[in-house]
Motif scaffolding. Structure first.
Motif, mmCIF file in Angstrom:
data_model
loop_
_atom_site.group_PDB
_atom_site.id
_atom_site.type_symbol
_atom_site.label_atom_id
_atom_site.label_comp_id
_atom_site.label_asym_id
_atom_site.label_seq_id
_atom_site.Cartn_x
_atom_site.Cartn_y
_atom_site.Cartn_z
ATOM 1 N N MET A 127 -10.652 5.720 -5.165
ATOM 2 C CA MET A 127 -10.228 6.610 -6.254
ATOM 3 C C MET A 127 -8.711 6.684 -6.379
ATOM 4 S SD MET A 127 -12.983 9.708 -5.724
ATOM 5 C CE MET A 127 -12.533 10.574 -7.230
ATOM 6 N N GLY A 128 -8.027 5.671 -5.865
ATOM 7 C CA GLY A 128 -6.565 5.678 -5.937
ATOM 8 C C GLY A 128 -5.980 6.366 -4.714
ATOM 9 N N ARG B 167 -7.701 10.297 2.852
ATOM 10 C CA ARG B 167 -6.495 9.843 2.144
ATOM 11 C C ARG B 167 -6.358 8.342 2.239
ATOM 12 N NH1 ARG B 167 -2.364 12.852 4.790
ATOM 13 N NH2 ARG B 167 -0.961 11.172 4.219
ATOM 14 N N ASN B 168 -5.844 7.748 1.179
ATOM 15 C CA ASN B 168 -5.598 6.309 1.142
ATOM 16 C C ASN B 168 -4.333 6.009 1.947
ATOM 17 O OD1 ASN B 168 -5.216 3.653 0.549
ATOM 18 N ND2 ASN B 168 -5.225 3.882 -1.671
ATOM 19 N N ARG B 169 -4.527 5.524 3.158
ATOM 20 C CA ARG B 169 -3.398 5.185 4.023
ATOM 21 C C ARG B 169 -3.305 3.666 4.179
ATOM 22 N NH1 ARG B 169 -6.165 9.121 7.126
ATOM 23 N NH2 ARG B 169 -5.148 11.168 7.143
ATOM 24 N N ALA B 170 -2.169 3.211 4.691
ATOM 25 C CA ALA B 170 -2.003 1.772 4.984
ATOM 26 C C ALA B 170 -3.029 1.364 6.037
ATOM 27 C CB ALA B 170 -0.588 1.516 5.490
#
Length: 365
Positions: free
Chosen positions: A316-317, A337-340
């Motif tokens: 979802m971005g 959360r979108n993390r590396a």
């Protein structure tokens, strides 16, 4: 912190009821104090009674029972135009045959304000909503967002102390709605006005309000600051209605002051905060927010861990939304959360999930 004690209440509903047919109550025994300068939102699904409360405060509906007071004075029998309240509606309610300036002039003329003072107030109100150049246009020549700014300016032009807003941003697209949310909140605080705002949009309520009254079935289910409402729902309706929420059915097995032990329908045993349960044997709905759950937590970091199977993994971005099968339910959601270097899960994968007992609330079933 706003003082919302009844002695200081700027707006007060006292044991207010409303019935349209003499039998069914659409508002049931409402008691609500609103402080001067407060931004209070009435939030709830359609038919919950929130708009009826707003219309009674505006004077467009009459309370069947109880008292509504403004600055300590009962207003039940005062007609709308004499209450000195600004109104903003979803459909703008602008006069199509008048220019923008004439629309703003109308409430000032009704109040017998002289021409030069009218012009000063109109200019100030249009500048407030960044529409200073549009005084000569008619509503049909404006976009939806511009019309809503003019409707807001018209509500503020006579400098009311109380402004009521009924789903004012409902007809606008998402980006414009978010822009105007922040502008309305800033204006309200800068001007020190009291706002009573009605919406069914939870995000709008949480981002704009000092306090939110969550309505269902003609009653306030919970009245609290946005963070308290989200983090500490007092019943399962509020937990389900505000934000995304996971629920697991169970039965209370042990009861303490600070925590209770719940056996889930699938047999697992977990600890939870006893919010809306009172004794051993009570059936309960355990509530956990998706962002409070950790996927494959490091050993010993979470007090509770359960087996789960990935059903769906959605990008979802800024976040990943993972739907899991947990404790016999396949609609358990986790948001990360979108993390590396984030590991992307795949359907069918077996994982462990965990959370802390203080993030888990035992509510009514």
């Amino acid at each position: 912190m706003l003082d919302t004690g009844s002695e200081q209440a700027f707006v007060a509903f006292e044991r207010v009821q409303k019935s349209y047919d003499g039998e069914t109550l659409v508002v049931k025994d409402l008691n609500l104090d609103i402080a001067k300068g407060e931004f209070l939102t009435m939030l709830g699904p359609s038919g919950s009674g929130k708009t009826t409360c707003l219309m009674m405060l505006a004077g467009f509906e009459t309370a069947t029972h109880g008292e509504i007071r403004l600055q300590g004075k009962e207003i039940n029998n005062i007609p709308p135009h004499k209450r000195g309240i600004g109104m903003v509606f979803q459909n703008y309610a602008l006069f199509p045959h008048m220019t923008v300036a004439e629309n703003l002039s109308f409430p000032l003329e009704v109040r017998k304000i002289g021409k030069s003072e009218r012009e000063t107030k109109i200019k100030r109100a249009l500048d407030m909503v960044q529409m200073g150049q549009f005084g000569g246009r008619r509503p049909a020549q404006l976009s939806g967002g511009q019309q809503q700014r003019i409707a807001l300016a018209r509500a503020l032009v006579f400098e009311p102390e109380l402004v009521l807003m009924d789903e004012p941003l409902g007809a606008l697209d998402k980006q414009l709605r978010e822009t105007l949310q922040f502008e309305i909140t800033r204006l309200a605080h800068d001007l020190g006005i009291t706002v009573v705002y009605v919406t069914h949009d939870q995000t709008e309520a949480l981002t704009m309000s000092d306090r939110v009254a969550v309505f269902d079935d003609g009653r306030i289910q919970q009245l609290a600051a946005p963070d308290a409402l989200y983090e500490e729902p007092q019943n399962s309706f509020v937990a389900q209605f505000i934000g995304e929420n996971n629920t697991l059915h169970g039965t209370v097995k042990q009861m303490g002051k600070e925590s209770c032990t719940v056996e889930l329908a699938s047999g697992e045993v977990i600890e939870a905060l006893p919010v809306n349960v009172s004794q051993v044997g009570d059936r309960t709905l355990v509530s956990i927010r998706p962002e409070r759950v950790e996927i494959d937590p490091a050993p010993g970091t979470m007090e509770h861990t359960l087996d789960a199977e990935v059903k769906e993994f959605i990008y979802m971005g800024d976040v990943f939304r993972t739907r899991l099968a947990v404790a016999g339910k396949d609609d358990f959601v986790v948001k990360t959360r979108n993390r590396a270097n984030q590991t992307r899960l795949r359907p069918g994968q077996k994982i462990r999930i965990g959370w802390m007992p203080q993030d888990c609330r035992a509510l009514d079933p």
